[in-house]
Design a protein around this motif. Structure first.
Motif, short mmCIF file in Angstrom:
data_model
loop_
_atom_site.label_atom_id
_atom_site.label_comp_id
_atom_site.label_asym_id
_atom_site.label_seq_id
_atom_site.Cartn_x
_atom_site.Cartn_y
_atom_site.Cartn_z
N ARG A 176 10.98 4.34 -7.84
CA ARG A 176 9.86 4.65 -7.84
C ARG A 176 8.77 3.96 -7.32
O ARG A 176 7.98 4.57 -6.65
CB ARG A 176 9.46 4.77 -9.41
CG ARG A 176 9.94 5.76 -10.24
CD ARG A 176 9.15 6.06 -11.58
NE ARG A 176 9.34 4.70 -12.44
CZ ARG A 176 10.25 4.36 -13.38
NH1 ARG A 176 11.24 5.34 -13.25
NH2 ARG A 176 10.43 3.19 -13.94
N VAL A 177 8.90 2.77 -6.97
CA VAL A 177 8.00 1.76 -6.18
C VAL A 177 8.08 2.30 -4.67
O VAL A 177 7.06 2.47 -4.02
CB VAL A 177 8.52 0.26 -6.35
CG1 VAL A 177 7.79 -0.48 -5.29
CG2 VAL A 177 8.40 -0.16 -7.85
N ARG A 178 9.14 2.43 -4.34
CA ARG A 178 9.36 2.86 -2.94
C ARG A 178 8.65 4.29 -2.64
O ARG A 178 7.73 4.37 -1.80
CB ARG A 178 11.09 2.96 -2.52
CG ARG A 178 11.16 2.79 -1.02
CD ARG A 178 12.80 2.80 -1.19
NE ARG A 178 13.25 3.62 0.16
CZ ARG A 178 13.32 3.04 1.32
NH1 ARG A 178 12.62 1.95 1.39
NH2 ARG A 178 13.83 3.70 2.28
N VAL A 179 8.90 5.00 -3.47
CA VAL A 179 8.28 6.48 -3.18
C VAL A 179 6.76 6.20 -3.53
O VAL A 179 6.11 7.00 -2.58
CB VAL A 179 8.81 7.70 -4.58
CG1 VAL A 179 8.00 8.75 -4.35
CG2 VAL A 179 10.52 7.76 -3.94
N ARG A 180 6.33 5.55 -4.26
CA ARG A 180 5.00 5.23 -4.50
C ARG A 180 4.31 4.77 -3.14
O ARG A 180 3.38 5.23 -2.69
CB ARG A 180 4.74 4.33 -5.85
CG ARG A 180 3.24 4.75 -6.29
CD ARG A 180 3.04 3.70 -7.27
NE ARG A 180 3.82 4.29 -8.62
CZ ARG A 180 4.44 3.27 -9.44
NH1 ARG A 180 4.50 1.99 -9.29
NH2 ARG A 180 5.24 3.81 -10.26
N ALA A 181 5.15 3.73 -2.53
CA ALA A 181 4.68 3.15 -1.36
C ALA A 181 4.51 4.34 -0.31
O ALA A 181 3.53 4.28 0.55
CB ALA A 181 5.57 2.07 -1.13
N LEU A 182 5.53 5.13 -0.41
CA LEU A 182 5.67 6.10 1.00
C LEU A 182 4.69 7.10 0.61
O LEU A 182 3.97 7.51 1.70
CB LEU A 182 7.20 6.80 0.82
CG LEU A 182 8.30 6.20 1.29
CD1 LEU A 182 9.50 6.90 1.03
CD2 LEU A 182 7.93 5.99 2.77
N HIS A 183 4.26 7.37 -0.67
CA HIS A 183 3.26 8.40 -0.81
C HIS A 183 1.99 7.75 -0.41
O HIS A 183 0.90 8.48 0.28
CB HIS A 183 3.27 8.77 -2.33
CG HIS A 183 3.92 9.87 -2.69
ND1 HIS A 183 3.69 11.10 -2.58
CD2 HIS A 183 5.28 9.89 -3.49
CE1 HIS A 183 4.58 12.04 -2.86
NE2 HIS A 183 5.80 11.01 -3.66
N GLU A 184 1.88 6.34 -0.58
CA GLU A 184 0.49 6.00 -0.11
C GLU A 184 0.35 5.92 1.36
O GLU A 184 -0.70 6.09 1.71
CB GLU A 184 0.77 4.21 -0.68
CG GLU A 184 -0.09 3.99 -1.88
CD GLU A 184 0.26 2.82 -2.38
OE1 GLU A 184 0.77 1.84 -2.08
OE2 GLU A 184 0.24 2.67 -3.84
N ARG A 185 1.68 5.67 1.92
CA ARG A 185 1.50 5.72 3.48
C ARG A 185 1.10 6.97 3.95
O ARG A 185 0.26 7.37 4.76
CB ARG A 185 2.75 5.30 4.08
CG ARG A 185 3.10 3.78 4.01
CD ARG A 185 4.30 3.35 5.23
NE ARG A 185 5.46 3.14 4.38
CZ ARG A 185 6.50 2.80 5.10
NH1 ARG A 185 6.45 2.92 6.26
NH2 ARG A 185 7.54 2.52 4.21
N ALA A 194 -0.34 9.16 2.37
CA ALA A 194 -1.55 9.49 1.72
C ALA A 194 -2.72 9.20 2.74
O ALA A 194 -3.86 9.72 2.63
CB ALA A 194 -1.79 8.94 0.43
N GLY A 195 -2.63 8.39 3.62
CA GLY A 195 -3.70 7.96 4.61
C GLY A 195 -4.00 8.88 5.66
O GLY A 195 -4.87 8.84 6.64
N LEU A 196 -2.84 10.03 5.73
CA LEU A 196 -3.05 11.01 6.95
C LEU A 196 -4.10 11.94 6.76
O LEU A 196 -4.38 12.27 5.71
CB LEU A 196 -1.79 11.87 6.93
CG LEU A 196 -0.49 11.06 7.02
CD1 LEU A 196 0.88 11.82 7.09
CD2 LEU A 196 -0.54 10.00 8.59
N LEU A 228 -0.29 9.35 13.65
CA LEU A 228 0.46 9.42 12.23
C LEU A 228 1.60 8.50 12.14
O LEU A 228 2.00 7.98 10.94
CB LEU A 228 0.76 10.74 11.86
CG LEU A 228 1.70 11.64 12.46
CD1 LEU A 228 3.07 11.45 11.44
CD2 LEU A 228 1.36 13.16 12.49
N THR A 229 2.37 8.28 13.23
CA THR A 229 3.33 7.41 13.24
C THR A 229 3.09 5.90 12.98
O THR A 229 3.71 5.53 12.35
CB THR A 229 4.38 7.37 14.61
OG1 THR A 229 3.56 7.41 15.65
CG2 THR A 229 5.02 8.85 14.49
#
Lengths: 209, 559
Positions: free
Chosen positions: A131-140, A142-144, A182-183
């Motif tokens: 969940r933490v990882r997915v949340r972090a990914l989502h955050e990353r 999310a900046g797009l 984006l990368t």
């Protein structure tokens, strides 16, 4: 305490059994909370609680299986270890199909009980990390910007820059700029890595932007 | 006579009036005998004889029975007509007149009273109207005769008002008799129409069997049910031929029984050949008609097709059996589940507590308060488990017996009431044979009835394959020496074979496809708990008898 401490939630209408189990689990170093009914549990335990549930299968009003369903509906993802007085096969099957960690009898030996609880806590640990990882990914992700998201989708679908430019009606050079941006934002260096992360974060190439 | 102008002519006329009078009165006696069917014959004979004597006197005397001489004739005006009256001397024999009058009175009175005594309303009414009318007439005639002859009044000879009541009464009765056949026939017609309607509506076939000539007449519906053509003559053998071979004996037995006992003939049988897959079921009801000496000469009845009902009965029965079985299995399963759950709670708690204590004791300085709390909980849970077991035991055996003094007949009739429908459905005759002097027993009514129920059900199951005439179960009770009451259940079924005999009372041993093997062992346990014994054995003839002995309750004086 909140978030990181794993709590074993014991739900059993039989006060004496719940007390004994709590006593034993505490002696083994677990953090334990007892609940006299499924409704008590639902009312008192927030969704993001860590730990597991040790649940009596047969209870009046709302039984174990009903609580399992209610938890699934409410987005509770605590792993469940079911306790049953007798090995009733149909309810065992239902419990396991509903994602229970295990179904063990109330007279099961200590080792079996502790092993099931430890497995449940380990799964909770794993789920939490995920969940933490997915949340972090989502955050990353999310900046797009919206345009970058559009480009990302088309990249994930395997289109060439030229095709993307034509499809979005922009210049190929601009596409390249979006890709670099984006990368950098997501923090990957290759398209393969980007695809992997996008998948983990729940992005799918065929999804429309 | 009324127009006679001379004493001679009057006397002659009067003499001859006695002839029709004689016959009128004779007719009266005959009428009363015929209409009432009562009246002493010797009174009638006395009356007729005395009247005949009057006739003899009438012709033997100079003038007539009434007068020995007539001196003058007057004309008298009555109701606008002129008739003759006489001045005359009375015949000394005239006293015979009142004598015959008394004989007539006695006869009519006697006949009326006898008719009245027969009791029903119609006869009483006839006794009053006819008998009363006649009595009043005869009495008035005697009075007016006496008064006339005493010379007090001079009425025209035949203007006797005494005739009026009897004419009124007789015509009332007569009109009733004339009108009645008309009313009865109209009523009969209506009844017949109603009956026809009922017969058609109920799809009834109507039949009558002239037993002496052995001729059976049957309505078209009845013939259709048996597959007989419209004009084929039917006798009893031909009728039996149409019936399913396996049911012929039962029909003959039903007829014999109706003749013997006088009860209605009532039976159900199949129609068709032995290889018919779906035979038609016919129900027949009939009644024997007998001659006066009691010989049966005719049987009348109806037949109706009950195939549909039979079929649904069968289905219902199968459904009920399946339900009962699943109910038992389900109940056992539920009991086991409940038991497992209820016991696993305290036992699980004890286990968890013991394990926790073990762990706590590894500590060199254990938390004694916690350990004490654990031991307290363990003891409480142990008591809880014991309680569950106690409850289970009371559920299975109802724990203590709820004993009271019970009449054996009540015990038996309770079970028979429960099983009567079942027995009827299976064509089994349930008979009760309780000796009148059976003392009561002491026990739990529900449990003892359960025993009797088990035994009767077993007996009924055992007679499943016996011919229908042998399908009977006798429930008997009697006092046995040594202060015991014996209750026995006897069937004429397949009996107990030697392999089974030894294991009869073994738990979970059964010879039935759906049996649980608990009925007999539980029954024996119950009987033994009542201080009795349950045994089984084969009869000398076919079938088996299960009997149990219970201690008799001897009435204690003042107790």
């Amino acid at each position: 305490m909140t978030g990181s401490t794993q709590i074993v939630h014991v739900v059993d209408d039989d006060a004496s059994f719940a007390r004994a189990l709590a006593r034993q689990l505490r002696a083994h170093g677990f953090e334990v909370q007892t609940f006299a009914s499924a409704t008590d549990f639902l009312a008192q335990v927030p969704r993001d609680t860590r730990g597991c549930v040790v649940l009596d299968l047969a209870m009046p009003v709302l039984d174990g299986l009903a609580l399992q369903e209610a938890m699934a509906r409410a987005g509770h993802c605590l792993p469940i270890v079911f306790l049953t007085g007798h090995g009733d096969i149909p309810s065992t099957v239902r419990a396991m199909r509903g994602g229970a960690e295990d179904v063990i009898t109330k007279l099961a030996p200590e080792e079996a009980l502790l092993a099931a609880i430890r497995r449940a806590l380990a799964r909770d640990e794993h789920q939490a990390e995920l969940r933490v990882r997915v949340r972090a990914l989502h955050e990353r992700f999310a900046g797009l910007t919206p345009r970058e998201v559009q480009v990302l989708h088309l990249v994930l679908q395997g289109r060439l820059n030229k095709q993307i430019a034509w499809e979005l009606g922009i210049h190929e050079r601009t596409v390249k700029l979006h890709r670099t941006s984006l990368t950098t934002k997501v923090g990957v260096s290759s398209v393969a890595e980007l695809a992997q992360l996008a998948h983990e974060a729940g992005w799918h190439p065929d999804e429309a932007g | 006579m009324m127009q006679a102008r001379t004493p001679r002519a009057f006397g002659l006329a009067q003499r001859w009036t006695h002839v029709p009078l004689f016959f009128t009165l004779l007719t009266l006696v005959v009428f009363v005998r015929a209409a009432f069917g009562t009246g002493r014959l010797w009174l009638a004979a006395l009356f007729v004889t005395s009247r005949a004597a009057i006739l003899v006197v009438n012709f033997a005397s100079d003038v007539s029975f009434n007068y020995s001489s007539i001196s003058a004739v007057h004309a008298v005006h009555v109701l606008g007509a002129t008739i003759s009256c006489v001045e005359a001397e009375a015949n000394p024999w005239v006293v015979l007149g009142p004598a015959t009058g008394i004989a007539a009175l006695a006869f009519v009175l006697d006949a009326s009273i006898a008719l009245w005594r027969r009791g029903d309303a119609r006869n009483r009414q006839r006794a009053v109207t006819i008998g009363g009318g006649l009595l009043v007439w005869v009495a008035l005639m005697m009075v007016s005769g006496a008064v006339t002859h005493a010379g007090r009044i001079h009425p025209p000879y035949f203007l006797s008002f005494s005739f009026l009541p009897v004419i009124g009464a007789a015509s009332y009765e007569l009109s009733r008799h004339i009108l009645r056949p008309g009313r009865v026939s109209a009523k009969l017609h209506a009844t017949e129409a109603e009956l026809d309607l009922a017969v058609v509506a109920a799809d009834l076939g109507v039949w009558a069997w002239e037993m002496r000539r052995d001729v059976i007449s049957a309505s078209p519906e009845a013939r259709r049910m048996f597959g007989l053509s419209e004009d084929e003559p039917i006798d009893f053998p031909r009728f039996l031929e149409a019936v399913h071979p396996n049911d012929r004996e039962a029909i003959q037995e039903a007829v014999r029984s109706a003749i013997r006992t006088g009860s209605d003939y009532q039976t159900e049988y199949r129609v068709g050949r032995i290889d018919d897959v779906a035979p038609r079921w016919i129900a027949a009801r009939g009644r024997i008609e007998r001659t006066r000496d009691g010989t049966p000469h005719r049987m009348r009845g109806v037949v109706f097709d009950v195939t549909a009902r039979r079929r649904s009965d069968l289905e219902t029965q199968e459904l009920r059996d399946a339900l009962a079985h699943s109910g038992r299995v389900n109940a056992t399963g539920q009991l086991a589940a409940t038991l497992a759950h209820e016991l696993s709670q305290p036992l699980g708690a004890i286990l968890r507590n013991a394990e926790a204590a073990t762990l706590l004791l590894r500590d060199p300085d254990p938390d004694l308060d916690e350990l004490r709390a654990i031991v307290t909980d363990i003891r409480a849970d142990d008591a809880r488990a014991a309680n569950v077991i106690q409850r289970l035991r009371s559920l299975l055996a109802r724990g203590r017996l709820d004993t009271r003094v019970l009449a054996v007949s009540q015990l038996v009739s309770g079970v028979v009431a429960l099983l009567r429908a079942e027995a009827e459905a299976r064509g089994i005759k349930l008979e009760i044979d309780i000796a009148p002097d059976v003392p009561p027993v002491r026990g739990d009514a529900v449990q003892l009835q359960q025993v009797v129920l088990n035994l009767v059900m077993n007996a009924m199951d055992a007679t499943l394959e016996t011919p229908s005439t042998l399908r009977s179960v006798v429930l008997g009770a009697r006092a046995v020496e040594g202060g015991w009451v014996e209750v026995r259940v006897t069937d004429l079924g397949h009996g107990i074979c030697s392999e089974v005999a030894d294991r009869l009372f073994e738990r979970f041993f059964t010879t039935k496809a759906n049996g649980m093997g608990l009925g007999l062992p539980v029954s024996r346990t119950i009987v033994e708990a009542h201080g009795g014994s349950l045994t089984a054995g084969n009869n000398v003839g076919p079938g088996a008898t299960f009997r149990f002995l219970l201690p008799a309750v001897i009435a204690e004086p003042g107790g």
